[in-house]
Motif scaffolding. Sequence first.
Motif, PDB file in Angstrom:
ATOM      1  N   LEU A 573       0.867  -0.815  -0.170  1.00 36.44           N
ATOM      2  CA  LEU A 573       0.297   0.260   0.263  1.00 36.44           C
ATOM      3  C   LEU A 573       0.372   1.143  -0.192  1.00 36.44           C
ATOM      4  CD1 LEU A 573      -2.878   1.553   0.351  1.00 36.44           C
ATOM      5  CD2 LEU A 573      -2.593   1.522   2.974  1.00 36.44           C
ATOM      6  N   PRO A 574       0.926   2.538  -0.950  1.00 34.01           N
ATOM      7  CA  PRO A 574       1.925   2.828  -1.154  1.00 34.01           C
ATOM      8  C   PRO A 574       0.914   4.692  -0.159  1.00 34.01           C
ATOM      9  CG  PRO A 574       1.774   2.537  -3.137  1.00 34.01           C
ATOM     10  CD  PRO A 574      -0.206   1.603  -2.364  1.00 34.01           C
ATOM     11  N   LEU A 575       2.181   5.301   0.613  1.00 35.46           N
ATOM     12  CA  LEU A 575       1.607   6.028   1.151  1.00 35.46           C
ATOM     13  C   LEU A 575       1.414   7.031   1.385  1.00 35.46           C
ATOM     14  CD1 LEU A 575       4.408   5.568   4.366  1.00 35.46           C
ATOM     15  CD2 LEU A 575       2.647   4.341   3.911  1.00 35.46           C
ATOM     16  N   ASP A 576       0.701   7.571  -0.517  1.00 40.86           N
ATOM     17  CA  ASP A 576       0.454   8.728  -0.404  1.00 40.86           C
ATOM     18  C   ASP A 576      -1.053   8.860   0.448  1.00 40.86           C
ATOM     19  OD1 ASP A 576       2.689   9.083  -1.794  1.00 40.86           O
ATOM     20  OD2 ASP A 576       2.657   8.295  -3.670  1.00 40.86           O
ATOM     21  N   ASN A 577      -1.058  10.475  -0.044  1.00 48.15           N
ATOM     22  CA  ASN A 577      -2.614  10.152   0.834  1.00 48.15           C
ATOM     23  C   ASN A 577      -3.167   9.653   1.809  1.00 48.15           C
ATOM     24  OD1 ASN A 577      -2.399  12.305  -1.297  1.00 48.15           O
ATOM     25  ND2 ASN A 577      -3.013  10.849  -2.970  1.00 48.15           N
ATOM     26  N   LEU A 578      -2.415   8.957   3.007  1.00 49.27           N
ATOM     27  CA  LEU A 578      -3.246   8.260   3.887  1.00 49.27           C
ATOM     28  C   LEU A 578      -3.013   8.827   4.933  1.00 49.27           C
ATOM     29  CD1 LEU A 578      -1.469   4.561   2.981  1.00 49.27           C
ATOM     30  CD2 LEU A 578      -3.897   5.758   2.441  1.00 49.27           C
ATOM     31  N   LYS A 579      -4.185   8.767   5.747  1.00 49.71           N
ATOM     32  CA  LYS A 579      -4.051   9.395   7.349  1.00 49.71           C
ATOM     33  C   LYS A 579      -4.366   8.703   7.849  1.00 49.71           C
ATOM     34  CE  LYS A 579      -3.952  13.914   6.098  1.00 49.71           C
ATOM     35  NZ  LYS A 579      -2.965  14.302   6.482  1.00 49.71           N
ATOM     36  N   LEU A 580      -4.402   8.838   9.401  1.00 52.18           N
ATOM     37  CA  LEU A 580      -4.607   7.905  10.381  1.00 52.18           C
ATOM     38  C   LEU A 580      -5.935   8.558  11.414  1.00 52.18           C
ATOM     39  CD1 LEU A 580      -0.807   7.593  12.326  1.00 52.18           C
ATOM     40  CD2 LEU A 580      -2.649   6.018  11.448  1.00 52.18           C
ATOM     41  N   ARG A 581      -6.739   7.143  11.393  1.00 50.91           N
ATOM     42  CA  ARG A 581      -7.789   7.552  12.539  1.00 50.91           C
ATOM     43  C   ARG A 581      -7.992   7.110  13.479  1.00 50.91           C
ATOM     44  NH1 ARG A 581     -13.009   6.881   8.511  1.00 50.91           N
ATOM     45  NH2 ARG A 581     -12.058   8.470   7.705  1.00 50.91           N
ATOM     46  N   ASP A 582      -8.498   7.155  14.439  1.00 51.13           N
ATOM     47  CA  ASP A 582      -8.392   6.297  15.113  1.00 51.13           C
ATOM     48  C   ASP A 582      -9.472   5.915  15.508  1.00 51.13           C
ATOM     49  OD1 ASP A 582      -6.173   7.067  17.324  1.00 51.13           O
ATOM     50  OD2 ASP A 582      -6.978   8.851  17.627  1.00 51.13           O
ATOM     51  N   VAL A 583      -9.651   3.957  15.880  1.00 46.38           N
ATOM     52  CA  VAL A 583     -11.234   3.373  16.122  1.00 46.38           C
ATOM     53  C   VAL A 583     -11.012   3.176  17.120  1.00 46.38           C
ATOM     54  CG1 VAL A 583     -12.353   1.041  15.217  1.00 46.38           C
ATOM     55  CG2 VAL A 583     -10.310   2.475  13.990  1.00 46.38           C
ATOM     56  N   GLU A 584     -12.422   3.870  18.320  1.00 48.09           N
ATOM     57  CA  GLU A 584     -13.088   2.507  19.264  1.00 48.09           C
ATOM     58  C   GLU A 584     -12.765   1.084  19.770  1.00 48.09           C
ATOM     59  OE1 GLU A 584     -16.592   3.658  20.538  1.00 48.09           O
ATOM     60  OE2 GLU A 584     -16.128   6.622  20.809  1.00 48.09           O
ATOM     61  N   THR A 599      -7.573  10.348   1.740  1.00 50.67           N
ATOM     62  CA  THR A 599      -8.150  11.341   1.523  1.00 50.67           C
ATOM     63  C   THR A 599      -8.367  11.788   0.594  1.00 50.67           C
ATOM     64  OG1 THR A 599      -5.781  12.774   1.023  1.00 50.67           O
ATOM     65  CG2 THR A 599      -6.773  12.143   3.459  1.00 50.67           C
ATOM     66  N   GLU A 600      -8.300  11.141  -0.306  1.00 53.22           N
ATOM     67  CA  GLU A 600      -9.001  11.503  -2.073  1.00 53.22           C
ATOM     68  C   GLU A 600      -9.717  10.804  -2.126  1.00 53.22           C
ATOM     69  OE1 GLU A 600      -6.382  11.583  -5.161  1.00 53.22           O
ATOM     70  OE2 GLU A 600      -5.375  13.134  -4.588  1.00 53.22           O
ATOM     71  N   LEU A 601     -10.927   9.808  -0.820  1.00 57.10           N
ATOM     72  CA  LEU A 601     -11.822   8.769  -0.960  1.00 57.10           C
ATOM     73  C   LEU A 601     -11.598   6.888  -1.719  1.00 57.10           C
ATOM     74  CD1 LEU A 601     -14.759  11.468  -0.914  1.00 57.10           C
ATOM     75  CD2 LEU A 601     -13.644   9.922   1.402  1.00 57.10           C
ATOM     76  N   ARG A 602     -10.218   7.079  -1.706  1.00 61.02           N
ATOM     77  CA  ARG A 602     -10.589   5.768  -3.017  1.00 61.02           C
ATOM     78  C   ARG A 602      -9.688   5.202  -1.930  1.00 61.02           C
ATOM     79  NH1 ARG A 602      -4.774   8.492  -6.899  1.00 61.02           N
ATOM     80  NH2 ARG A 602      -6.236   9.571  -7.874  1.00 61.02           N
ATOM     81  N   ASN A 603     -10.386   3.696  -2.294  1.00 62.04           N
ATOM     82  CA  ASN A 603     -10.031   2.386  -1.660  1.00 62.04           C
ATOM     83  C   ASN A 603      -8.645   2.477  -1.547  1.00 62.04           C
ATOM     84  OD1 ASN A 603     -12.699   1.651  -1.759  1.00 62.04           O
ATOM     85  ND2 ASN A 603     -12.988   0.646  -3.561  1.00 62.04           N
ATOM     86  N   VAL A 604      -8.261   1.872   0.140  1.00 61.22           N
ATOM     87  CA  VAL A 604      -6.610   1.660  -0.432  1.00 61.22           C
ATOM     88  C   VAL A 604      -6.487   0.187  -0.145  1.00 61.22           C
ATOM     89  CG1 VAL A 604      -7.087   3.582   1.742  1.00 61.22           C
ATOM     90  CG2 VAL A 604      -7.552   1.417   2.515  1.00 61.22           C
TER      91      VAL A 604
END
Length: 843
Positions: A573-584, A599-604
Amino acid sequence: MGNRGMEELIPLVNRLQDALSTVGQSCNLNLPQIAVVGGQSAGKSSVLENFVGRDFLPRGQGIVTRRPLILQLVSASTEYGEFLHCKGKKFTDFDEVRKEIETETQRLTGSNKGISPVPINLRIYSPHVLNLTLVDLPGITKVPVGDQPADIEYQVRDIIMQFICKDNCLVLAVTPANTDLANSDALKLAKDVDPQGQRTIGVITKLDLMDKGTDARDILENRLLPLRRGYIGVVNRSQKDINGKKDIKSALLAEKKFFLSHPAYRHMAEKMGTLHLQKVLSQQLTNHIRDTLPAFRSHLHSQLLALDKEAEEFRHYSPNDPARKTKAMLQLIQRFSVDFEKLIEGSGDKVDTDELSGGARINRIFHERFPYELVKIKCDERELRREITYAIKNIHGIRTGLFTPDMAFESIVKRQIVKLKGPCVKCVDLVVQELITTVCQCTNKLSSFPKLREETERLVTTEIREQESKCRDQILLLIDIQLAYINTNHEDFIGFNNVQQKSNHSNKKSASGLARNQGVAPPSSLIVIRKGWLTISNISIIKGGAKEYWFILTAESLSWFKDDEEKEKKYMLPLDNLKLRDVEKSFMSSKYVFAVFNTELRNVYKDYRFLELACNSQEEVDSWKASLLRAGVYPEKVTEDEQGNESAESFLLDPQLGRQVETIRNLVDSYMNIVCKTIRDLMPKAIMHLMINNVKEFIGSELLAQLYALGETSVLMDESPEQEQRREEVLRTHTALKEALAIIGDISTSTCSTPLPPPVNSSRIQACRVTSASNPTPHKKTLTAPTSSTRGPAPIAPRAPTHSGPPPSSGADGLQQPASQPGRVPPSVPRRQPPSIPAVKPH
């Protein structure tokens, strides 16, 4: 029994039993003994009473033996009984012995039918017994009676298994002759713990109660369910005989008459009966003791060595000596100081390989948790642009500005610097928590003295809180210093003239990213930032469900493999446009989860918009987040509701304002990088200097003085009840072990013994179905019918002039074993096959 050395082995174990009985189960030592196992009313108690020649065991309906009875028979000139819990009191009346057993049983189990695994120790001296040690166990029961617990069957089984599962225990499996041998609970339990049959001896009772026309000849001749040590039949007194006060001496005579007169048993009468069983058991136990004594001595030595150091410390400790109390407190506080410093500095002798502790956890706070908290503030891009937009508009007021205002830059920078106070204070709080945890971990060694531990924790915690307050003030002062003067002449500050260059650099970076997507990887992609196991938890069950993979994070991509051999790559998985999100954390899951998304709403990954990655602990999650930060993957904080529609419209309507916002944003970003870099560098230094080092110095130089200043040294050094009990137990155990080793040292194990009978074999069963009662001489005679003739003494095997081997002996089935027998390797015991006479292998 061979010689006097062998005759002393069973009394030796009796002395060991007494020596080690004072320490209970703490030594975990298994003394050689014989456990009597059987169902209720199988005749176990009657067999034991026949050995003694006295009525001394409780009788009644249902389960009577409710506690294990360790019965030590000692051959002596006088006859009396002695209980270990009533040392020194001799019971000459055996009715009193019975009453004492009942009283001691009820003391632990009450008057109902409950049971207890705590044994009763009874020693009987008599001229009519052979040296023997047996354990009478509760009878196996199936259905609870009266107020017995529903799991009485499992409780009885657990007590029996506690004894018979030990390798040093011979199993005397008692089975009534008027029941099916294949359904014998005693033989089943014995088979479970002794599948090779090396420790099991069969006893068949109630031969006189069998139906007319039936007998147990096949069983006693070891042909129905063969045992390696064979079976021995006995005839006990009936309930009518007991009620009629028939003495045991008359019962033994009647038993002998029964075997001599019965057509199925008279040819083996000399190998049947209580007296023969007593001799066989004594011989077998003696042999067993001799075989297990070397390993038992080694076990005693290892136990003694493990207690030597602790016993030496306890032996020189006097709880009522003020001088020793003062010295002990000095030593304990010095040890506490050394342990604390080693945990912080990481130089301890014992390294924890299970989890991070002390200084390692503080280091993770400095370099993983704290940088992550700073980045979470910096990465709120939309909020930052909105603030810049409002600042520029408010500074221009009613006018339309032609130039980018300096005041907007300074205002936004100060707002961003103020936000750093939260992560800095949180960092201090986390370090304080770890310091207090480390102190509690070190004071565990003071648990023997609860008052000293309590005061030590109180004094050190108070010092930590005082230093925390000073450290927090100093950290906030560092933030205020940054707010006092905005140094736009800093050598690392980009400046207004270089903003355009930065924009061009961003464009080049985008081009580099395009080239990378086309297969041209820059050198940084080869840098591996982190490796480890992660679970992809959001894959549906239909597609395989959650699964653990081996992940590799580089500066450009996140890849995962099937395992840590890194041969079978699953995805990159390339790291371009990737962000982190916390999950409960899920209520049903024990794992801690975070997510990465585009962040561009593409499938990772395949048809998944985000990838949930799970770890076993929150510490692992924080560590992975910090590693992703190093790779340029930042957390996402702002939601869609906080985007600021007004500013977005302004960007579209006013291109000049958009350029000014972009300029200020680049300047703020450049200056905040300088500030954050400075704070990241100064925070660990300030905390280390103002708090950790001061606490270490306090523990090393002032703690002891403050404890002495309390003026309650004797109270502080009062032992806890647990420590006092522990000290007494260690000293008692140490003394008992030394005494046991001394007892073993008094006996010579270079004695002759009877070898273990060979494994049962069915290869020649058809040729010698009747010869199991005859002597296996080189020229065997096969009996065609049972006779009552008395067998003559067996010849002694000749001894070679150059070899000193054991003399021949009789096994449990009466067969004489050749001298070469012990050299054979015993094969596994075949099931339900009759034995044959073992062939003598010439040497």
